[in-house]
Write a protein that holds these residues in place. Structure first.
Motif, PDB file in Angstrom:
ATOM      1  N   LEU A  99     -15.593  54.886 -55.503  1.00 23.89           N
ATOM      2  CA  LEU A  99     -14.881  53.607 -55.418  1.00 23.89           C
ATOM      3  C   LEU A  99     -15.642  52.599 -54.553  1.00 23.89           C
ATOM      4  CD1 LEU A  99     -11.245  54.965 -54.941  1.00 23.89           C
ATOM      5  CD2 LEU A  99     -12.276  54.071 -57.037  1.00 23.89           C
ATOM      6  N   PHE A 100     -16.226  53.079 -53.460  1.00 17.23           N
ATOM      7  CA  PHE A 100     -16.935  52.192 -52.542  1.00 17.23           C
ATOM      8  C   PHE A 100     -18.169  51.595 -53.192  1.00 17.23           C
ATOM      9  CE2 PHE A 100     -20.091  51.548 -49.101  1.00 17.23           C
ATOM     10  CZ  PHE A 100     -19.391  50.625 -48.333  1.00 17.23           C
ATOM     11  N   LEU A 101     -18.941  52.411 -53.868  1.00 17.53           N
ATOM     12  CA  LEU A 101     -20.142  51.909 -54.526  1.00 17.53           C
ATOM     13  C   LEU A 101     -19.792  50.982 -55.681  1.00 17.53           C
ATOM     14  CD1 LEU A 101     -22.376  55.126 -54.523  1.00 17.53           C
ATOM     15  CD2 LEU A 101     -22.487  53.157 -52.971  1.00 17.53           C
ATOM     16  N   GLY A 102     -18.742  51.324 -56.419  1.00 13.16           N
ATOM     17  CA  GLY A 102     -18.330  50.468 -57.531  1.00 13.16           C
ATOM     18  C   GLY A 102     -17.764  49.131 -57.083  1.00 13.16           C
ATOM     19  N   GLY A 103     -17.219  49.107 -55.863  1.00 15.43           N
ATOM     20  CA  GLY A 103     -16.610  47.881 -55.363  1.00 15.43           C
ATOM     21  C   GLY A 103     -17.548  47.003 -54.560  1.00 15.43           C
ATOM     22  N   LYS A 104     -18.844  47.293 -54.584  1.00  9.31           N
ATOM     23  CA  LYS A 104     -19.800  46.524 -53.788  1.00  9.31           C
ATOM     24  C   LYS A 104     -19.748  45.020 -54.065  1.00  9.31           C
ATOM     25  CE  LYS A 104     -24.730  46.192 -52.665  1.00  9.31           C
ATOM     26  NZ  LYS A 104     -26.085  46.782 -52.848  1.00  9.31           N
ATOM     27  N   PRO A 105     -19.734  44.579 -55.322  1.00 10.13           N
ATOM     28  CA  PRO A 105     -19.697  43.116 -55.561  1.00 10.13           C
ATOM     29  C   PRO A 105     -18.462  42.456 -54.941  1.00 10.13           C
ATOM     30  CG  PRO A 105     -20.297  44.297 -57.559  1.00 10.13           C
ATOM     31  CD  PRO A 105     -19.848  45.331 -56.583  1.00 10.13           C
TER      32      PRO A 105
END
Length: 493
Positions: A99-105
């Motif tokens: 979730l953290f990596l996917g939510g970077k933007p």
């Protein structure tokens, strides 16, 4: 209270050595070598990692303390409790990482001013979060074993020494700023690994899974408590970290750096409570197991009184000498956090005076009721920061913290009294606060001398002499009088 006093004293000594080292870092090392925006980046990365680790841990640090008394059996490897304590959070870490990596933007959109700098170190937040989580889980396990001094030493002393070394090497040109950030992350990771080594040395690193772990307590009960503990604890994590994150996003990283220094200065008055809480948490769990409510009520009152005595003294000592403290930093930009320090000191003092309410609730059979308080508090904290920071700047974040602390402690204190007829406030608490006010005003009236150092010495001497004399003469803190009596008796021998 014998074991509490022994362990609490050791942790207090270690904590104050750590405070001195931390003060050296903050006043002499870090401000000399890092600019405000670099300080802001470091504190922002740590704040993100702390929330990340809390979500990943699934409340199992609290699980480790509440349920360990039921599993405690060294000969049987504590029924395989440690593999369970570490295994479930590691699964949680994997999920949160996705979730953290996917939510970077989405995260980067909040940092318009410093977006490129945050983006450069975004992935390293996950590495830092992993080791922050592992440290907290092992620390909880050691609390259950009543081995708290070493983890305090590692966190309060060794970590600060390593961080100071990294800052010095950066300042002397041996590290680039990128190298400093990696070294900073490495120190946090290293202390987690060191706790693992320590568990092996004391013979408590029982990592072989054991099916017996599923028979001592139903897994459903453990996971259920962990879920509630996660939601309950996340508010505390939000309170401690969201202000730094939101100051950085709504203002800039330089402002976050100024606020992080102010926040650190205010933490000095929390050390006595933190030291006692390390051993109080597992002790309260044992009290609930034994249904020893009268002993718990007495412990609640005694520790609150002691925290009030120490907290008032430290709050006054810091507040009266802020000019001297900031003068040591040789970084004029950081002095913008002076007023924020005073507000944060008030918040932390109120937290200490209201006692162990949070630990009592979270270890009690009615721990689920704390969930509503914490969720409401987390949302209120974010809302208050969103409203106050753009309008008042750094001071807005401090005021939001104060309001959040006051609200949750009033709610928890009322809940403990309503549910179990225990409350820590007696006439002695009011007397101690009154004595602190008298001593504080007397020290404040001391005129400033040409030397800031001399002003600090005279004000501190007046405060210490008057405060301690009134505490002893009024017998408002029997524990302090008894301790002084023992010290004098030993000197006569």
């Amino acid at each position: 209270m014998g074991i509490v006093l022994r362990q609490g004293l050791r942790n207090t000594v270690i904590s104050y050595i750590g405070l001195a080292l931390g003060f050296v870092n903050t006043a002499f090392v870090v401000p000399r070598f890092l600019a405000a925006h670099e300080l802001g980046l470091t504190s922002t990365l740590l704040a993100m990692a702390t929330i990340y680790a809390q979500l990943s841990g699934l409340g199992f640090a609290s699980v480790g303390i509440k349920f360990f008394p039921y599993f405690r059996n060294r000969e049987a490897g504590h029924q395989g409790f440690l593999p369970l304590l570490l295994g479930v959070p590691l699964l949680g870490f994997g999920l949160v990482t996705v979730l953290f990596l996917g939510g970077k933007p989405l995260v980067l959109n909040f940092y318009e001013t410093d977006q490129a700098l945050i983006s450069s170190y975004y992935g390293w937040v996950g590495v830092l979060a992993l080791f922050v989580m592992l440290y907290s889980l092992q620390d909880a396990y050691l609390k259950g074993l009543y081995h708290t001094a070493f983890s305090s030493f590692v966190q309060e002393i060794l970590l600060r020494v390593l961080q100071a070394g990294a800052a010095v090497l950066y300042g002397l040109g041996y590290f680039s700023f990128h190298g400093y950030i990696l070294a900073y992350i490495g120190t946090m990771s290293g202390i987690a690994l060191l706790l693992t080594v320590y568990l092996g040395v004391i013979g408590e690193l029982h990592i072989r899974p054991n099916r017996a772990v599923l028979q001592v307590q139903p897994l459903r009960n453990i996971l259920s408590f962990g879920g509630f503990a996660l939601l309950a604890n996340i508010s505390a994590t939000v309170i401690m970290n969201i202000d730094t994150i939101m100051v950085g996003s709504q203002l800039n990283l330089a402002a976050a750096g100024v606020y992080s220094i102010a926040f650190f200065i205010s933490t000095a008055i929390t050390l006595p409570a933190r030291s006692l809480n390390k051993i109080a948490f597992p002790l309260l769990a044992d009290y609930w197991k034994e249904q020893a409510l009268p002993r718990m009520a007495a412990f609640y009152r005694d520790t609150t009184r002691l925290n009030t005595v120490l907290g008032c003294y430290l709050a006054l000592g810091i507040g009266l000498n802020l000019d001297f403290i900031y003068g040591l930093m040789h970084n004029p930009a950081l002095k913008a956090g002076t007023t924020a320090v005073l507000v944060l000191l008030a918040a932390r003092l109120f937290d200490g005076i209201t006692g162990l309410n949070a630990l009592i609730v979270v270890t009690s059979p009615r721990y689920r009721y704390d969930l509503l308080f914490n969720i409401s508090l987390a949302l209120a904290t974010i809302g208050l920061n969103a409203v106050l920071i753009p309008r008042v700047g750094l001071l807005g974040a401090a005021v939001a913290y104060l309001l959040a602390i006051v609200c949750i402690n009033l709610a928890r204190t009322w809940f403990v009294w309503h549910s179990y007829r225990m409350q820590p406030l007696t006439w002695r608490i009011a007397l101690i606060v009154g004595i602190a006010a008298v001593a504080g005003v007397a020290a404040w009236l001391v005129p400033e001398f040409p030397s800031a150092f001399l002003t600090m010495l005279v004000r501190s001497a007046v405060l210490t002499a008057l405060y301690s004399a009134l505490i002893l003469l009024t017998k408002s803190a029997p524990e302090v009088s008894a301790l002084l009596g023992r010290i004098l008796a030993r000197k006569r021998q």
